[in-house]
Design a protein around this motif. Structure first.
Motif, short mmCIF file in Angstrom:
data_model
loop_
_atom_site.label_atom_id
_atom_site.label_comp_id
_atom_site.label_asym_id
_atom_site.label_seq_id
_atom_site.Cartn_x
_atom_site.Cartn_y
_atom_site.Cartn_z
N PRO A 146 65.45 65.86 56.36
CA PRO A 146 66.07 65.74 57.68
C PRO A 146 67.55 65.39 57.65
O PRO A 146 68.24 65.57 58.66
N GLN A 242 64.35 59.47 61.76
CA GLN A 242 64.46 60.59 60.83
C GLN A 242 63.12 60.94 60.21
O GLN A 242 62.84 62.12 59.93
N GLU A 245 61.51 63.00 62.80
CA GLU A 245 62.12 64.33 62.81
C GLU A 245 61.54 65.20 61.69
O GLU A 245 61.19 66.36 61.91
N GLU A 249 59.26 68.65 62.24
CA GLU A 249 59.79 69.92 61.77
C GLU A 249 59.03 70.49 60.58
O GLU A 249 58.92 71.72 60.45
#
Length: 283
Positions: A146, A242, A245, A249
């Motif tokens: 990330p 993070q 994230e 993803e």
């Protein structure tokens, strides 16, 4: 003692093997027929279409031939459709499919790569390239850091892939436990049959993902498994936002269209029996 000596380098794994060996002896003394080792994030189902109930495991094992010493169960990893879920068993019904022939070829070729290159990073890249070539658009995920946005080499599996087994306690004298199954002693024959599946709810929630690795004092003991070491290091060291994230993803497959495509290719299977049993909790 020879068995302990040969496995001493991996203390965490050795501890598991000693525990299951002791437990198997106790189970035999108490008249228990079968014993296996499951983690808290695992459940057993007889098959993809079978209903799930508290008696499912008893029914499965009671139908195994008396000649069988060991029942080996393939494992299927849960694939999250959302980044967070407070109800792991009730909210997830997507599981990673298996490709036995292709996986066997991968294991053999991967062994050669490991011997030749002796690099966990190169081995992880080989895993990714092999399954990308095999599955093409069906390759489920490409992981990126990330912060750096660099690709983290990742094969098809994010966890173990060799299944788990139950053994008859009356036959343990001719076997010794490894991590997920039992191995015959030299000169001993062991009959293994394949039945049932272990559903593995490993990485199914971003908060659980952080907790899973942050409670461990160090992740260097799995450095040889590069992908697992890398994602564990991120879970431990990166700020919470993070980590979330990365999970959204690189782990979650949220698009209904993408899910449908992967199901059509056999990469994902929808197994709803467990979620139905636990009340179809919202994601």
């Amino acid at each position: 003692l020879t068995w302990v000596r040969d496995n001493w380098d991996g203390w965490m794994d050795l501890r598991k093997m000693l525990n299951i060996y002791w437990a198997a002896g106790q189970a035999q003394a108490d008249g228990i027929t079968w014993i296996g080792a499951l983690d808290p994030d695992e459940l057993i189902v007889a098959g993809m279409a079978d209903s799930f109930s508290p008696g499912s495991l008893d029914a499965l094992l009671s139908g195994i031939s008396e000649q069988a010493d060991q029942v080996k169960m393939i494992n299927l990893d849960a694939v999250p459709a959302t980044a967070t879920s407070p109800h792991p068993f009730g909210a997830h019904d997507l599981f990673l499919g298996r490709f036995p022939v292709a996986e066997q070829l991968w294991r053999y070729s991967r062994f050669v790569v490991r011997k030749l290159l002796r690099s966990p990073v190169a081995e992880a890249w080989y895993d990714q390239l092999y399954f990308q070539a095999l599955l093409r658009r069906g390759f489920p995920r490409v992981m990126r850091h990330p912060v750096t946005r660099r690709v983290i080499p990742t094969g098809y599996f994010l966890s173990y892939f060799n299944g788990k087994s139950f053994v008859r306690t009356s036959r343990i004298a001719k076997m010794r436990p490894l991590i997920h199954y039992w191995k015959p002693l030299p000169g001993q024959g062991v009959k293994t049959v394949h039945a049932g599946m272990v559903l593995h709810y490993d990485l199914i929630d971003a908060n659980q993902f952080m907790h899973k690795f942050r409670q461990r004092p160090d992740t260097t003991f799995v450095r040889g498994l590069y992908t697992r070491w890398m994602i564990g290091t991120m879970a431990r060291d990166l700020p919470e936002e993070q980590v979330h994230e990365f999970f959204r993803e690189s782990v979650v497959i949220s698009s209904p269209q993408r899910q449908k495509e992967l199901i059509s290719r056999g990469v994902l299977h929808r197994i709803g029996s467990v979620a139905d049993f636990f009340g179809r909790a919202p994601g």
